[in-house]
Write a protein that holds these residues in place. Structure first.
Motif, short mmCIF file in Angstrom:
data_model
loop_
_atom_site.label_atom_id
_atom_site.label_comp_id
_atom_site.label_asym_id
_atom_site.label_seq_id
_atom_site.Cartn_x
_atom_site.Cartn_y
_atom_site.Cartn_z
N GLN A 1 0.81 -1.22 0.00
CA GLN A 1 0.00 0.00 0.00
C GLN A 1 0.85 1.27 0.00
O GLN A 1 0.34 2.35 -0.33
N ARG A 2 2.13 1.16 0.37
CA ARG A 2 3.01 2.32 0.45
C ARG A 2 4.08 2.32 -0.64
O ARG A 2 4.95 3.19 -0.66
N ASP A 3 4.01 1.35 -1.54
CA ASP A 3 5.03 1.20 -2.58
C ASP A 3 4.48 1.71 -3.92
O ASP A 3 3.65 1.04 -4.54
N PRO A 4 4.92 2.89 -4.39
CA PRO A 4 4.37 3.45 -5.63
C PRO A 4 4.49 2.51 -6.84
O PRO A 4 3.56 2.36 -7.62
N LYS A 5 5.66 1.86 -6.98
CA LYS A 5 5.86 0.98 -8.13
C LYS A 5 4.93 -0.24 -8.07
O LYS A 5 4.36 -0.65 -9.08
N LEU A 6 4.77 -0.79 -6.87
CA LEU A 6 3.90 -1.96 -6.73
C LEU A 6 2.44 -1.57 -6.93
O LEU A 6 1.67 -2.31 -7.53
N LEU A 7 2.06 -0.37 -6.45
CA LEU A 7 0.69 0.10 -6.67
C LEU A 7 0.40 0.24 -8.16
O LEU A 7 -0.68 -0.11 -8.63
N GLU A 8 1.35 0.77 -8.90
CA GLU A 8 1.18 0.90 -10.35
C GLU A 8 0.99 -0.48 -10.99
O GLU A 8 0.13 -0.68 -11.84
N ARG A 9 1.82 -1.44 -10.56
CA ARG A 9 1.74 -2.78 -11.13
C ARG A 9 0.43 -3.46 -10.79
O ARG A 9 -0.10 -4.25 -11.57
N LEU A 10 -0.12 -3.14 -9.62
CA LEU A 10 -1.39 -3.73 -9.20
C LEU A 10 -2.59 -2.96 -9.75
O LEU A 10 -3.73 -3.31 -9.47
N GLY A 11 -2.34 -1.91 -10.52
CA GLY A 11 -3.44 -1.23 -11.20
C GLY A 11 -4.00 -0.01 -10.50
O GLY A 11 -5.03 0.51 -10.92
N PHE A 12 -3.32 0.50 -9.46
CA PHE A 12 -3.86 1.65 -8.73
C PHE A 12 -3.33 2.96 -9.29
O PHE A 12 -2.52 3.63 -8.70
N THR A 13 -3.82 3.30 -10.48
CA THR A 13 -3.56 4.62 -11.04
C THR A 13 -4.86 5.38 -10.97
O THR A 13 -5.93 4.82 -11.14
N ALA A 14 -4.80 6.69 -10.69
CA ALA A 14 -6.02 7.50 -10.60
C ALA A 14 -6.61 7.63 -11.99
O ALA A 14 -5.96 8.06 -12.93
N VAL A 15 -7.87 7.24 -12.14
CA VAL A 15 -8.54 7.26 -13.44
C VAL A 15 -9.25 8.59 -13.61
O VAL A 15 -10.13 8.93 -12.83
#
Length: 318
Positions: free
Chosen positions: A291-305
């Motif tokens: 939840q605190r890792d920007p790169k992992l969040l991107e890989r898991l699909g958490f980009t602001a739509v």
């Protein structure tokens, strides 16, 4: 048809105010997962309501909250960006609660979007008496500062109370325009995303307090078997991500019984949504502090739509 209407409707509110249950009731299918845990919704899911007279694209946003992690900040960004370029904003306010600073903040945000119609939806009316509901309605009227609610509608999505009325009001308030999607489509959500969400919903059931926010699901492999029969058969392998080693044991349970139970519940829901038989293989992986890792969040699909200029990118049907 010259008088056909279409447009975008954002459903907003604090966590656990009935947004996902409402969107499922309006669409008539399970588009968003539900759970008693706050912030179950993590993406701006679009469900599609098809009516002979209109098409409404529903944006089911995460509940706004005070963020503690990078994921929390991104969830709030999804709420704000989902309000851009929508025709109607519907704010969910539970009948069995009172409004506080969170509702006041969100109402102030809604006031900034002058072009959108603004609905206050008093949800979960089946949980309160008529007298208490009347008191709640008066309080909600005072939330609107700098604007006036176009509609205040008491509803219960759980028992489908006044959902038909809400559907009519949505249609009446959309602009004239063509359908954005084929009329047999209920969501633009990828099937892989829905499968991940159904697995996460099964894992959230009876989860301990600290665990729900730490769970994420990804698909490792999905393939259709070449088998004879009226229904297709899919092999699906998925990973349930947690943040700490101690959470692995919680999900596995004694001798793996809890993970087996999660798989059985998820498989039943997935088979219903796919109209197919499936084999579901699950394993648990520790992805530390995802939840605190920007790169992992991107890989898991958490980009602001962003929904700004959304209409320009939609395929309009003839």
């Amino acid at each position: 048809m010259s008088d056909f209407r279409s447009g975008f409707v954002a459903i907003v509110g604090r966590p656990n105010t009935g947004k996902s249950t409402l969107i499922n009731a309006l669409v008539g299918s399970k588009i968003a997962i539900t759970s008693p845990h706050p912030n179950t919704t993590r993406h701006a899911i679009r469900g599609i309501v098809n009516n002979p007279d209109y098409q409404a694209i529903l944006v089911d946003t995460p509940g706004i909250h005070k963020p503690k992690t990078l994921l929390g900040h991104r969830l709030n960004a999804v709420v704000n960006e989902s309000l851009d370029s929508v025709d109607i904003v519907m704010m969910c306010l539970p009948a069995d609660e009172t409004s506080g600073a969170g509702d006041e903040f969100l109402a102030a945000e809604i006031a900034k979007y002058s072009r959108a119609k603004k609905f206050a939806l008093v949800t979960k009316t089946d949980l309160v008496s008529k007298k208490n509901l009347a008191t709640r309605l008066l309080g909600i009227s005072s939330l609107a500062k700098g604007f006036t609610w176009d509609e205040i509608v008491p509803i219960s999505a759980a028992i489908h109370e006044q959902i038909d009325l809400l559907e009519k009001l949505i249609g009446d308030n959309l602009p004239v325009g063509p359908a954005f999607y084929p009329t047999d489509v209920k969501s633009d959500q990828k099937i892989e995303t829905l499968i991940c969400e159904l697995i996460r919903e099964a894992a959230l059931r009876d989860a301990r307090e600290e665990l729900p926010h730490s769970i994420m699901v990804t698909i490792d492999e999905m393939a259709e078997r070449e088998e004879k029969g009226s229904r297709p058969f899919y092999d699906i392998h998925a990973t349930i991500h947690v943040e700490r080693d101690s959470q692995t044991g919680i999900l596995l349970g004694h001798q793996g019984e809890r993970l087996k139970d999660i798989g059985m519940r998820a498989r039943k829901d997935i088979e219903r949504e796919l109209g197919a038989r499936i084999f579901l293989g699950l394993h648990v992986k520790v992805s530390k502090e995802w939840q605190r890792d920007p790169k992992l969040l991107e890989r898991l699909g958490f980009t602001a739509v962003s929904y700004t200029h959304l209409r320009a990118h939609e395929t309009v049907l003839d």
